[in-house]
Design an enzyme around this catalytic site. Sequence first.
Site, short mmCIF file in Angstrom:
data_model
loop_
_atom_site.label_atom_id
_atom_site.label_comp_id
_atom_site.label_asym_id
_atom_site.label_seq_id
_atom_site.Cartn_x
_atom_site.Cartn_y
_atom_site.Cartn_z
N HIS A 207 -13.45 -47.08 -0.11
CA HIS A 207 -13.37 -48.40 0.53
C HIS A 207 -14.29 -48.57 1.72
O HIS A 207 -14.30 -49.64 2.34
CB HIS A 207 -11.94 -48.73 0.94
C1 UD1 Z 1 -9.45 -51.37 7.06
C2 UD1 Z 1 -9.95 -50.61 8.29
C3 UD1 Z 1 -10.43 -49.23 7.87
C4 UD1 Z 1 -9.37 -48.50 7.08
C5 UD1 Z 1 -8.90 -49.34 5.90
C6 UD1 Z 1 -7.75 -48.65 5.24
C7 UD1 Z 1 -11.00 -51.89 10.11
C8 UD1 Z 1 -12.28 -52.27 10.71
N1 UD1 Z 1 -11.07 -51.28 8.90
O1 UD1 Z 1 -10.56 -51.57 6.19
O2 UD1 Z 1 -10.74 -48.47 9.02
O3 UD1 Z 1 -9.91 -47.29 6.60
O4 UD1 Z 1 -8.45 -50.63 6.40
O5 UD1 Z 1 -7.44 -49.15 3.99
O6 UD1 Z 1 -9.96 -52.10 10.67
N2 UD1 Z 1 -7.85 -57.40 1.57
C9 UD1 Z 1 -6.95 -57.88 0.65
N3 UD1 Z 1 -5.60 -57.62 0.88
C10 UD1 Z 1 -5.15 -56.95 1.95
C11 UD1 Z 1 -6.07 -56.48 2.88
C12 UD1 Z 1 -7.41 -56.72 2.68
O7 UD1 Z 1 -7.31 -58.50 -0.33
O8 UD1 Z 1 -3.92 -56.75 2.08
C13 UD1 Z 1 -9.28 -57.63 1.31
C14 UD1 Z 1 -9.82 -58.87 2.01
O9 UD1 Z 1 -10.75 -59.45 1.17
C15 UD1 Z 1 -10.51 -58.30 3.23
C16 UD1 Z 1 -11.00 -56.95 2.75
O10 UD1 Z 1 -10.02 -56.52 1.82
O11 UD1 Z 1 -11.54 -59.11 3.70
C17 UD1 Z 1 -11.15 -55.94 3.85
O12 UD1 Z 1 -9.97 -55.83 4.64
P1 UD1 Z 1 -10.05 -55.33 6.20
O13 UD1 Z 1 -8.69 -55.12 6.74
O14 UD1 Z 1 -10.97 -56.24 6.97
O15 UD1 Z 1 -10.82 -53.97 6.09
P2 UD1 Z 1 -10.57 -52.73 5.14
O16 UD1 Z 1 -11.79 -52.53 4.32
O17 UD1 Z 1 -9.26 -52.87 4.45
N1 UDP Z 2 -2.95 -44.10 0.08
C1 UDP Z 2 -1.92 -44.58 -0.74
N2 UDP Z 2 -2.23 -45.26 -1.89
C2 UDP Z 2 -3.53 -45.47 -2.29
C3 UDP Z 2 -4.56 -44.98 -1.46
C4 UDP Z 2 -4.24 -44.31 -0.29
O1 UDP Z 2 -0.74 -44.38 -0.43
O2 UDP Z 2 -3.74 -46.11 -3.34
C5 UDP Z 2 -2.61 -43.42 1.34
C6 UDP Z 2 -3.24 -42.05 1.55
O3 UDP Z 2 -2.54 -41.02 0.98
C7 UDP Z 2 -3.24 -41.94 3.06
C8 UDP Z 2 -3.54 -43.36 3.49
O4 UDP Z 2 -3.16 -44.18 2.40
O5 UDP Z 2 -1.95 -41.56 3.52
C9 UDP Z 2 -5.01 -43.49 3.81
O6 UDP Z 2 -5.37 -44.81 3.90
P1 UDP Z 2 -6.85 -45.32 3.65
O7 UDP Z 2 -7.62 -44.36 2.82
O8 UDP Z 2 -6.71 -46.71 3.19
O9 UDP Z 2 -7.42 -45.39 5.14
P2 UDP Z 2 -8.26 -44.39 6.07
O10 UDP Z 2 -7.49 -43.14 6.20
O11 UDP Z 2 -9.59 -44.21 5.46
O12 UDP Z 2 -8.38 -45.15 7.35
#
Ligand code: UD1
Ligand code: UDP
Length: 364
Positions: A207
Amino acid sequence: MKRILNVVGARPNFMKIAPIQRAMQQFPAEFQPLLVHTGQHYDERMSKLFFEDLQLPQPDIYLGVGSGSHAEQTARIMIDFEKICLERKPDLVLVVGDVNSTVACSLVASKLWIPVAHVEAGLRSYDRKMPEEINRLMTDAVSDYLFVTEQSGIDNLLKEGIDRAKIHFVGNVMIDSLAYFLEKANGSPVLQQFELQPRGYALVTLHRPSNVDEPENFLKIISAFEEIQRHLPIIFPIHPRTEKNIKLFGLEEKVKSLKNLKLLPPVGYLDFMQLTQKCKFVMTDSGGIQEETTYLGIPCITLRENTERPVTVEVGTNEIVGTDTEKIIALGERILAGKWKTGRVPELWDGRAAERIVEVLRKG
Ligand code: UD1
Ligand code: UDP
């Protein structure tokens, strides 16, 4: 009695806050923990599922900020969270990790002279193109309690001139959750559900914007999966950002044509833990999953150029490979040939980090 706002927003926050909430509840005469959910993540599979799996109480306060650009999202959280702070007058704001909710709430609190505790402080990738790196730097700069998971965290903070007295090496709350829920995860039916054999599949998550917002890098990674799935099935629970970009970049046909690459919606915590502990290896760009695989002794190939969690490489089972197709394939082959390092569990990753955090806060 200390009133504490515990902040969550995005998926990786929930498993970090759960053990802290539990540990605070052991001292009802001393702590009144309130759970604030910013709503940065809001899909059922990115949020609600985790409240169920981790037995988290419903949030006391839900801000519902949703998605947006960095400035939009951070600003919306700040505006709403400032009102909550003024209304609730907390004695401490506790934030975890490195997401936009983390930096937004810590900035608000510090300007209102409310002490800030940052859990998972001091991690640095030294790559300022990662939005999380900016969030880490800013949050640590305004925090009063810096709770650290590994030695590199202490070293980085001291280099930045942070007072040693504010830094506490407590271990890793993400591992607290993992240790606490591992047995329960064993009961998950997810392997049967997707017809998987223990050690008979690889697990993928992706992601990071540097991988999935850049079509060239994304394609290089998919090409590696194309080869690896010839040798064993790949299970890929797909993050919403990644799902959107597969469509946007016209990669749907390509991905669907790979018969042994199984795309799933994001899965809940217990199912994911079960998938992780039973797989042959993991390929990921996640921060937290590098730590979970190290704790479990599962080989992890990290599809990034760097890591803010070097202990997982130095002590654990993690290798950093980047996005080069051939290099990813070569590491996959090395694992399948049984030639991976074994690794060990890093210092203080023993399931008791939240207790240590609470002990520090009781004294403070
Ligand atoms: C965010 C965090 C990242 C973390 C990740 C974990 C920041 C800058 N980034 O990234 O550090 O590793 O979460 O998963 O805070 N969206 C949905 N449904 C949701 C949430 C998001 O559809 O419930 C989609 C939206 O189109 C959104 C995109 O995902 O624009 C990105 O979501 P966002 O929270 O901005 O960043 P992540 O890539 O999820
Ligand atoms: N995770 C989960 N389901 C998924 C993917 C990740 O439960 O489909 C859990 C994973 O085991 C870990 C956390 O989500 O505990 C990590 O989140 P993510 O990778 O989204 O964020 P990051 O750690 O990169 O910020």
